[in-house]
Design an enzyme around this catalytic site. Structure first.
Site, PDB file in Angstrom:
ATOM      1  N   ASP A 261     -15.854  37.980 -47.608  1.00  0.00           N
ATOM      2  CA  ASP A 261     -16.935  38.904 -47.019  1.00  0.00           C
ATOM      3  C   ASP A 261     -17.326  38.246 -45.404  1.00  0.00           C
ATOM      4  O   ASP A 261     -17.958  38.986 -44.883  1.00  0.00           O
ATOM      5  CB  ASP A 261     -18.084  38.890 -47.904  1.00  0.00           C
ATOM      6  CG  ASP A 261     -18.857  37.715 -47.841  1.00  0.00           C
ATOM      7  OD1 ASP A 261     -18.403  36.632 -47.763  1.00  0.00           O
ATOM      8  OD2 ASP A 261     -20.205  37.716 -47.945  1.00  0.00           O
TER       9      ASP A 261
ATOM     10  N   CYS B 282      10.374  70.524 -46.786  1.00  0.00           N
ATOM     11  CA  CYS B 282       9.452  71.136 -45.764  1.00  0.00           C
ATOM     12  C   CYS B 282       8.737  69.912 -44.934  1.00  0.00           C
ATOM     13  O   CYS B 282       8.764  70.155 -43.875  1.00  0.00           O
ATOM     14  CB  CYS B 282       8.538  72.058 -46.363  1.00  0.00           C
ATOM     15  SG  CYS B 282       9.163  73.638 -46.994  1.00  0.00           S
TER      16      CYS B 282
ATOM     17  N   ASP C 166     -13.545  35.036 -42.706  1.00  0.00           N
ATOM     18  CA  ASP C 166     -12.624  35.437 -43.840  1.00  0.00           C
ATOM     19  C   ASP C 166     -11.483  36.434 -43.326  1.00  0.00           C
ATOM     20  O   ASP C 166     -10.527  36.750 -43.770  1.00  0.00           O
ATOM     21  CB  ASP C 166     -13.212  36.079 -45.103  1.00  0.00           C
ATOM     22  CG  ASP C 166     -13.983  35.113 -45.764  1.00  0.00           C
ATOM     23  OD1 ASP C 166     -13.660  33.833 -45.878  1.00  0.00           O
ATOM     24  OD2 ASP C 166     -15.004  35.452 -46.410  1.00  0.00           O
TER      25      ASP C 166
ATOM     26  N   CYS D 282       7.758  72.168 -50.535  1.00  0.00           N
ATOM     27  CA  CYS D 282       8.423  71.156 -51.000  1.00  0.00           C
ATOM     28  C   CYS D 282       8.711  69.999 -50.223  1.00  0.00           C
ATOM     29  O   CYS D 282       8.242  70.099 -48.927  1.00  0.00           O
ATOM     30  CB  CYS D 282       9.712  71.966 -51.404  1.00  0.00           C
ATOM     31  SG  CYS D 282      11.092  72.358 -50.172  1.00  0.00           S
TER      32      CYS D 282
ATOM     33  N   ASP E  64     -13.047  33.613 -51.828  1.00  0.00           N
ATOM     34  CA  ASP E  64     -13.882  32.758 -51.049  1.00  0.00           C
ATOM     35  C   ASP E  64     -15.289  32.726 -51.886  1.00  0.00           C
ATOM     36  O   ASP E  64     -15.395  33.046 -52.974  1.00  0.00           O
ATOM     37  CB  ASP E  64     -14.257  33.610 -49.814  1.00  0.00           C
ATOM     38  CG  ASP E  64     -15.439  32.969 -49.126  1.00  0.00           C
ATOM     39  OD1 ASP E  64     -15.463  31.771 -48.813  1.00  0.00           O
ATOM     40  OD2 ASP E  64     -16.496  33.595 -48.622  1.00  0.00           O
TER      41      ASP E  64
END
Length: 734
Positions: free
Chosen positions: A622, A27, A626, A24, A425
């Protein structure tokens, strides 16, 4: 030696431990505290659904010290570098046998209760009830005693302690009544035995459901071929383990085979199925010079592939690590659960004690008071509380990975659901990213070929898309030597050609150099108005000509922008390209807010400005330039195949260059976050409603046990409904 040793001991390293015995949220808290108490441990995070602990520790902290600390806390652990399916049995016995054995022994005890509504009065002899209940209580239930005792020794509590106390009280009361009244008296052996059986059944169903949340990882692991056919210098093929293949080796891939390594095609043409890696549902045509990814399936043609990455550096291995990392991470919302679980069990014990005392004060007998207190202990299970967040995160990140959306961490997934602004971009994100030269206009007295020769000389060492376009256009012209070539970030390039210092770049660079465009100004304006990118070639402040480039807008870009705008999300374009080229693409896509001629450093500042007022901003890019903007955004989205720095800085990687995946990623984030909230709501609701009912005597321990088991299973089952999610981009492909 001493310096090296000190350096290695102070360096942080990551350790992953497979932890047993957790049941649980309490724990989870105990395991984290036990690990953080080990000297040298900087951070520890535990995932209940995967039963794994992720530890950041100094280099001089041995794994044995970590496992010893957990063993002392009552949680056996081993170091692991592999993904073990959640819920796999630790022995040769099937995982369902404890629940089945408990059901066989408990069913006779339940018969009187089941037959009573039918008017059948049946009461098993007390000694037979004791005989049936004892192996369930102390044999099948031994795990609860062990874990509960470990929690007590550590000065905390957990679900196992509640079950052990509750069932022991019911069992002990029954033994007492049997000893005092050997005749026909109502006993509570069925409560203790059935509760244990229901908890065991719930744990089995829960483990089985959790196993399904790791399907994505197992599917990805299954893509890794074990062997490769390596070509030798004499033309022969040798089948080797993939681990023995080296970068640069030529690998033969037959039709129907999985590609064993990342590499570039040297010879052959075929179609390649990359669906489980990129989410692309249709096979992709591949030709010499193009890249293939290990794990993809080769279709009809034989290929020869030059190996570029092996082992842990392959795309597939990196994907697996990213998904594992996201599934093991702890979402920010989980901190609320951790805070609650830290006090949950002690509070329940107090409520159970008050229930017992309250019923006694009301004049009820000790028997009735104890039964109601037992019901409180049994219904108050923090199991569902601990499972709601991690199982949902695993299901969400898993289904996203299947469709080409890799979510790096839980925080990115949690933040993405609230995105209000998406900044794109342009080049390579909204456009194809492979611009072609559409015009080369020299000044009066110059020639087109001469202009291209000079431009190609400056671009010879660059891999920028515009440089590639120039080099392709000038490939049949004699090459000119260049000296002192250097990049001007965000502006262009500069170098010495034929003893002249030449510059090639944007209108911003031309302005900085004080160039007078003269007769070329009108032509440049016309080309930019048509949506083309214009670069200027200059000798100092003297223009030599201009180059215009055209980049095709991606077929799916307009749909991606429309999907976001339909959801009320503001779309923005940030690009280093010229205003005219940016405006042309923006008009095509329906984007009204455009920031053009933006330097790489200024992109990050613009993203920060967009975040003002509490806006949650996603940036999609990409390129190498960036990286700062991706890091500055609330959530960064990197297109796979771009620069590595973009992927590293982003919280989400899109495995296909399809901008529609941005909307899909936001959608899966929203659905996942909604499921987390639903799971936590039901986990809290079971306890908020169940504990008072039990305290008021309206729930007997058997019903409480069934409700407790059902709560965990229902929370996990609700998380698993995410596996049916399909993104819009995938739906269109199909």
């Amino acid at each position: 030696m001493n310096t090296a040793t000190a350096s290695s001991s102070s360096a942080l390293h990551d350790v992953t431990l497979q932890v047993s015995g957790m049941s649980c949220a309490s724990c989870v808290r105990r395991v984290e505290k036990a690990l953080q108490a080990v000297p040298g441990v900087q951070a520890a995070s535990v995932n209940l659904a995967t039963e794994k602990a992720s530890v950041k520790a100094l280099g001089n902290v041995p794994v044995a010290a970590l496992t010893a600390a957990l063993a002392k806390a009552g949680y056996p652990a081993t170091a692991t570098g592999t993904t073990a399916p959640a819920g796999s049995p630790a022995t040769g016995w099937p995982a369902w046998w404890p629940a089945a054995a408990g059901a066989v022994l408990s069913l006779p005890l339940m018969l009187p209760m089941l037959l009573a509504p039918l008017g059948v009065a049946l009461m098993l002899p007390g000694w037979l009830q004791l005989l049936l209940a004892t192996p369930v209580q102390f044999g099948l239930g031994a795990r609860f005693y062990r874990a509960g005792w470990g929690a007590l020794r550590a000065g905390s509590g957990n679900m196992d302690l509640l079950v052990a106390l509750g069932t022991s009280a019911a069992y002990g009361l029954s033994v007492y009544l049997l000893a005092r009244h050997p005749g026909h008296v109502h006993l509570y052996f069925e409560a203790s035995a059935v509760v244990i059986t229901l908890v065991l059944l719930g744990k089995f169903l829960e483990q089985r459901a959790k196993r399904q949340t790791t399907d994505a990882i197992r599917a990805l692991n299954a893509l890794q071929p074990a062997t490769a056919r390596v070509l030798r210098g004499d033309g022969s093929e040798v089948e080797l383990p993939v681990s023995a293949v080296a970068v640069g080796d030529m690998v033969a891939v037959r039709p129907g085979d999985r590609i064993p390594v990342d590499g570039d095609i040297v010879s052959g043409r075929s179609h390649v199925d990359e669906s489980l890696i990129t989410g692309e549902s249709l096979p992709v045509a591949k030709a010499p010079g193009e890249r293939v990814t290990g794990g993809a399936i080769n279709a009809e043609g034989a290929l020869t592939v030059r190996t570029t990455a092996i082992g842990a550096e392959t795309t597939l291995a990196r994907i697996i690590r990213m998904v594992e990392s996201a599934q093991a991470a702890k979402a920010p919302i989980q901190r609320i659960v951790d805070s609650v679980s830290a006090v949950f069990v002690p509070v329940v014990l107090v409520i159970a004690a008050l229930t017992f005392a309250g019923w006694l004060l009301q004049g009820a007998g000790a028997e009735q008071a104890l039964v109601n207190a037992v019901a409180v202990l049994v219904i108050a299970c923090p199991c569902a509380l601990g499972l709601a967040t991690p199982t949902t995160l695993m299901a969400g990140t898993g289904v996203a990975a299947r469709q080409g959306i890799l979510i790096k961490d839980a925080e990115a997934l949690e933040l993405a659901h609230a995105v209000t602004v998406v900044a794109f971009d342009k080049t390579g994100t909204l456009t194809v990213g492979r611009p072609a030269l559409v015009a080369a206009v020299p000044v009066k007295g110059g020639t087109r070929d001469g202009l291209l020769q000079l431009a190609a000389a400056l671009q010879r060492s660059s891999s920028h898309p515009l440089a590639v376009a120039v080099l392709n256009a000038a490939k049949d012209l004699p090459a000119l030597p260049v000296e002192q070539a250097r990049a001007l970030p965000g502006r262009g390039v500069q170098g010495v050609v034929n003893e002249r210092t030449l510059s090639l770049g944007s209108a911003r660079l031309a302005q900085e150099l004080g160039v007078d465009a003269g007769a070329l100004a009108a032509r440049a304006q016309q080309l930019e108005a048509d949506g083309h990118t214009v670069s200027w070639l200059m000798d100092g402040a003297q223009p030599l000509g201009l180059l215009a480039f055209g980049d095709q807008v991606k077929d799916t870009a307009a749909q991606a922008v429309a999907q976001l705008q339909a959801r009320g999300i503001r779309t923005v374009m940030l690009t280093g390209d010229s205003r005219g080229a940016a405006a042309g693409v923006a008009r095509t896509l329906g984007i009204t807010e455009v920031h053009a001629e933006v330097l790489p450093g200024d992109k990050a500042a613009l993203v920060q400005r967009l975040r003002e007022g509490g806006a949650v901003v996603a940036f999609v890019g990409d390129g190498l330039n960036d990286g700062p903007a991706l890091a500055a955004a609330s959530v960064g989205f990197a297109m796979a195949g771009g620069a590595d720095v973009a992927t590293e800085a982003a919280g989400v990687t899109l495995m296909r260059g399809d901008p529609r995946l941005v909307a899909d990623a936001l959608d899966v984030s929203r659905r996942t976050y909604a499921k987390i909230r639903q799971g936590l709501f039901w986990a809290f609701a079971y306890n908020v409603v169940g504990i008072p009912l039990a305290a008021l005597g309206l729930l007997n321990p058997v019903i409480a046990g069934a409700a407790m088991a059902f709560s965990s299973v229902s929370v996990v089952a609700n998380a698993l409904t995410l596996r049916r999610w399909r993104g819009a981009a995938m739906a269109v492909q199909r």
